[in-house]
Design a protein around this motif. Structure first.
Motif, PDB file in Angstrom:
ATOM      1  N   VAL A 114       0.814  -1.205   0.000  1.00 40.32           N
ATOM      2  CA  VAL A 114       0.000   0.000   0.000  1.00 40.32           C
ATOM      3  C   VAL A 114       0.856   1.266   0.000  1.00 40.32           C
ATOM      4  O   VAL A 114       1.989   1.267   0.512  1.00 40.32           O
ATOM      5  N   ALA A 115       0.316   2.300  -0.619  1.00 37.61           N
ATOM      6  CA  ALA A 115       0.840   3.667  -0.522  1.00 37.61           C
ATOM      7  C   ALA A 115      -0.406   4.543  -0.416  1.00 37.61           C
ATOM      8  O   ALA A 115      -1.528   4.033  -0.433  1.00 37.61           O
ATOM      9  N   PHE A 116      -0.246   5.809  -0.280  1.00 38.02           N
ATOM     10  CA  PHE A 116      -1.423   6.668  -0.134  1.00 38.02           C
ATOM     11  C   PHE A 116      -1.284   7.888  -1.033  1.00 38.02           C
ATOM     12  O   PHE A 116      -0.193   8.431  -1.194  1.00 38.02           O
ATOM     13  N   GLU A 117      -2.394   8.308  -1.611  1.00 39.82           N
ATOM     14  CA  GLU A 117      -2.422   9.544  -2.396  1.00 39.82           C
ATOM     15  C   GLU A 117      -3.529  10.425  -1.855  1.00 39.82           C
ATOM     16  O   GLU A 117      -4.638   9.943  -1.568  1.00 39.82           O
ATOM     17  N   GLN A 118      -3.222  11.702  -1.692  1.00 37.03           N
ATOM     18  CA  GLN A 118      -4.223  12.630  -1.178  1.00 37.03           C
ATOM     19  C   GLN A 118      -4.374  13.813  -2.128  1.00 37.03           C
ATOM     20  O   GLN A 118      -3.576  14.743  -2.112  1.00 37.03           O
ATOM     21  N   PRO A 119      -5.400  13.758  -2.998  1.00 35.76           N
ATOM     22  CA  PRO A 119      -5.609  14.889  -3.909  1.00 35.76           C
ATOM     23  C   PRO A 119      -6.098  16.111  -3.140  1.00 35.76           C
ATOM     24  O   PRO A 119      -6.700  15.980  -2.077  1.00 35.76           O
ATOM     25  N   GLU A 120      -5.832  17.267  -3.697  1.00 32.18           N
ATOM     26  CA  GLU A 120      -6.260  18.535  -3.085  1.00 32.18           C
ATOM     27  C   GLU A 120      -7.776  18.504  -2.835  1.00 32.18           C
ATOM     28  O   GLU A 120      -8.546  18.214  -3.732  1.00 32.18           O
ATOM     29  N   GLY A 121      -8.169  18.755  -1.589  1.00 33.05           N
ATOM     30  CA  GLY A 121      -9.593  18.849  -1.280  1.00 33.05           C
ATOM     31  C   GLY A 121     -10.254  17.538  -0.917  1.00 33.05           C
ATOM     32  O   GLY A 121     -11.461  17.502  -0.656  1.00 33.05           O
ATOM     33  N   GLY A 122      -9.490  16.427  -0.904  1.00 26.50           N
ATOM     34  CA  GLY A 122     -10.093  15.130  -0.589  1.00 26.50           C
ATOM     35  C   GLY A 122      -9.303  14.381   0.476  1.00 26.50           C
ATOM     36  O   GLY A 122      -8.255  14.841   0.929  1.00 26.50           O
ATOM     37  N   GLU A 123      -9.833  13.234   0.858  1.00 25.00           N
ATOM     38  CA  GLU A 123      -9.161  12.394   1.847  1.00 25.00           C
ATOM     39  C   GLU A 123      -8.008  11.617   1.201  1.00 25.00           C
ATOM     40  O   GLU A 123      -7.977  11.433  -0.015  1.00 25.00           O
ATOM     41  N   ALA A 124      -7.080  11.134   2.019  1.00 22.96           N
ATOM     42  CA  ALA A 124      -6.011  10.256   1.535  1.00 22.96           C
ATOM     43  C   ALA A 124      -6.604   8.896   1.196  1.00 22.96           C
ATOM     44  O   ALA A 124      -7.381   8.329   1.974  1.00 22.96           O
ATOM     45  N   ILE A 125      -6.266   8.381   0.012  1.00 25.60           N
ATOM     46  CA  ILE A 125      -6.837   7.129  -0.500  1.00 25.60           C
ATOM     47  C   ILE A 125      -5.723   6.098  -0.646  1.00 25.60           C
ATOM     48  O   ILE A 125      -4.649   6.413  -1.156  1.00 25.60           O
ATOM     49  N   PRO A 126      -5.986   4.856  -0.220  1.00 27.49           N
ATOM     50  CA  PRO A 126      -4.965   3.824  -0.426  1.00 27.49           C
ATOM     51  C   PRO A 126      -4.828   3.476  -1.905  1.00 27.49           C
ATOM     52  O   PRO A 126      -5.829   3.294  -2.602  1.00 27.49           O
ATOM     53  N   VAL A 127      -3.578   3.411  -2.378  1.00 29.71           N
ATOM     54  CA  VAL A 127      -3.266   2.905  -3.711  1.00 29.71           C
ATOM     55  C   VAL A 127      -2.208   1.815  -3.486  1.00 29.71           C
ATOM     56  O   VAL A 127      -1.731   1.648  -2.369  1.00 29.71           O
ATOM     57  N   PHE A 128      -1.895   1.087  -4.539  1.00 26.89           N
ATOM     58  CA  PHE A 128      -0.917   0.010  -4.343  1.00 26.89           C
ATOM     59  C   PHE A 128       0.185   0.087  -5.390  1.00 26.89           C
ATOM     60  O   PHE A 128      -0.033   0.556  -6.513  1.00 26.89           O
ATOM     61  N   THR A 129       1.353  -0.375  -4.993  1.00 25.70           N
ATOM     62  CA  THR A 129       2.516  -0.337  -5.860  1.00 25.70           C
ATOM     63  C   THR A 129       3.300  -1.631  -5.693  1.00 25.70           C
ATOM     64  O   THR A 129       3.141  -2.331  -4.688  1.00 25.70           O
ATOM     65  N   ILE A 130       4.101  -1.952  -6.683  1.00 22.14           N
ATOM     66  CA  ILE A 130       4.870  -3.204  -6.628  1.00 22.14           C
ATOM     67  C   ILE A 130       5.974  -3.090  -5.569  1.00 22.14           C
ATOM     68  O   ILE A 130       6.650  -2.083  -5.502  1.00 22.14           O
TER      69      ILE A 130
END
Lengths: 130, 396
Positions: A114-130
């Motif tokens: 897992v990693a996390f991305e947080q776009p401007e104005g939104g919550e941090a969302i889990p994403v995944f990477t190798i």
């Protein structure tokens, strides 16, 4: 395509507090120990409603995989966003976007974390990477 | 065998079918207006006045612009049954089931079941607007999926298909075989939107939507409506059309757990609704002459055929690639071209073609032996399933 904006509601507040701190929560049943998705309100194994949040180790395997193609504009190649389902090592599935991954190499069975991305104005969302 | 609990003479039949023109894209009417047209056409087909219809069930498409107010639009009075039904692509089958039970129980004499939608606008692609998932709110847990780029039906089904491909070795060329067979049927169907020849090479060369799906793995999007009239066998004796008997049915809503061991993409609800419908009808799979299968995507046809038992689990790809489902094949399937090539009216697409085939009114595409027709509905991302067994005969 990067991740879109998600707003929190009362049910998801604890989950997004955790993602902002770089933690991925799951639910653990206090009756039978079964681990399920963070959104689960009733244990799928024993029907107990005595569930508490627990930290996932954030690692798992791809169990479904697709590549969303954008529309080609002005002769440029279409964007290709890799999405899919990860089965966490603890058992729950999570719909997610994969980042820093070659669309042609993405496939079922790959180990991801897992990693996390947080776009401007939104919550941090889990994403995944190798 | 008759439906359990049936009042004598009240075995449910389909006596009317109304299809608005969808042979090309049609604009300028709302979903409710299309639906009103379809009910009038179905009533006329049956030989009934709209005012004689005793019940109305509506099913709105993704634009949600159809509901109970249709009864007011049609000046229907003192209805004994009026509801909005929603099981997505399984709704058409569900409506026929609820109407059949009400007719069999003596609650209502005849019921119009209608689906209508009008998502297309001039100069707007099928992937835009309502069916593209645009404007969906991303709030809370459920918002994570769409914000991650998994908001559209093609992507949801692409993920399911990827699991089938991984587990069983199903290939994109096998998906393409479904598209080619569907088009071969559609070329014989004057009601179909897509009647130009389609080759496997055309399928493979079509642009990617969500991999593994090409454009020609995806259904059409249509403006229009289809209505069906359900009544009793006794009542149908004095009506215009040969009755199509509703011999059996089933539904399944699998509720796949989102965790280790889930069979999402591997087994569909047809594995349960199919055998239950056939048991009610007193038939076995070998009795089925024609299959009308919900085909939102080519993959959906393959997994459904497997789960009904037309081939072994995992062998659906090889089965369709053999030509079995096309014209002249051993398992005539989606004989009007399906949603891939004829028109996209959710579960009304397979149901309407099933009624046409059961009546023997399929013209150039008519399957010679049509004593038993299986109709499959599927909705959500494989989350809702319905099955109907139809026949021109009151006993199978």
């Amino acid at each position: 395509m990067s991740v879109g904006i998600v707003l929190r509601d009362a049910q998801s507040a604890d989950f997004f507090d955790a993602t902002a701190a770089g933690r991925l929560l799951v639910k653990r049943c206090q009756n039978c120990g079964h681990v399920s998705q963070a959104s689960t309100e009733m244990c799928p194994q024993c029907a107990s409603v005595d569930l508490t949040f627990a930290d996932s180790a954030g690692e798992g395997v791809i169990v479904a995989c697709g590549v969303v193609n954008g529309r080609s504009k002005d002769g440029t190649p279409p964007s290709r966003t890799v999405v899919g389902i990860v089965e966490l090592d603890e058992g729950p599935w999570i719909y997610t976007q994969f980042v820093d991954i070659d669309p042609d190499a993405a496939k079922i069975g790959l180990r991801v974390r897992v990693a996390f991305e947080q776009p401007e104005g939104g919550e941090a969302i889990p994403v995944f990477t190798i | 065998m008759s439906v359990p609990g049936t009042v004598p003479g009240r075995q449910p039949v389909i006596a009317g079918l109304g299809i608005t023109d969808m042979s090309k894209r049609v604009y300028g009417k709302s979903a409710s207006q299309f639906a009103a047209d379809a009910v009038r056409l179905a009533a006329a087909d049956a030989g009934l006045a709209v005012s004689e219809i005793g019940g109305l069930l509506t099913n709105a498409g993704i634009s949600r612009a159809l509901g109970m107010s249709l009864a007011t639009d049609l000046q229907m009075r003192d209805l004994r049954m009026l509801s909005e039904i929603q099981s997505y692509g399984a709704s058409a089958g569900a409506m026929i089931q609820y109407a059949s039970m009400a007719v069999a129980a003596g609650m209502v004499d005849s019921v119009a079941c209608v689906f209508g939608d009008a998502p297309l606008e001039p100069n707007l692609g099928a992937g835009s607007g309502a069916y593209g998932g645009a404007g969906r709110q991303s709030v809370g847990y459920s918002g994570i999926q769409s914000a991650s780029g998994i908001g559209s039906a093609p992507t949801g089904y692409a993920l399911a298909a990827s699991r089938h491909m991984d587990r069983f070795g199903t290939t994109t060329e096998q998906f393409g075989a479904v598209a080619v067979s569907s088009r071969e049927w559609a070329m014989k169907n004057p009601l179909a939107q897509m009647r130009d020849p389609l080759t496997l090479a055309d399928h493979q060369a079509s642009r990617m939507i969500t991999e593994p799906f090409h454009l020609f793995d995806c259904c059409l999007v249509s403006n229009g409506a289809i209505a069906v009239i359900v009544t009793s066998a006794d009542r149908a004796q004095s009506l215009r059309q040969p009755p199509v008997h509703v011999l059996g049915w089933g539904q399944t809503h699998p509720g796949y757990p989102l965790e280790r061991g889930s069979e999402f993409g591997i087994v569909s609800g047809a594995a349960i609704s199919g055998p239950e419908a056939m048991k009610m009808a007193g038939i076995s799979l070998s009795d089925v002459d024609v299959a009308e299968i919900y085909d939102c995507f080519t993959f959906t046809t393959i997994i459904s055929l497997e789960d009904y038992g037309f081939c072994e689990k995992g062998e659906g790809g090889a089965f369709v690639a053999s030509g079995a489902i096309g014209p002249g094949g051993d398992c005539p399937t989606n004989t009007g071209g399906g949603q891939l090539s004829s028109y996209y009216m959710w579960g009304m697409t397979p149901l309407s073609e099933a009624v046409i085939q059961a009546r023997g009114q399929g013209g150039e595409r008519q399957v010679p032996k049509h004593d038993v027709v299986l109709v499959s509905g599927n909705g959500g991302i494989l989350q809702h399933h319905s099955t109907l067994i139809l026949s021109p005969h009151d006993h199978s």
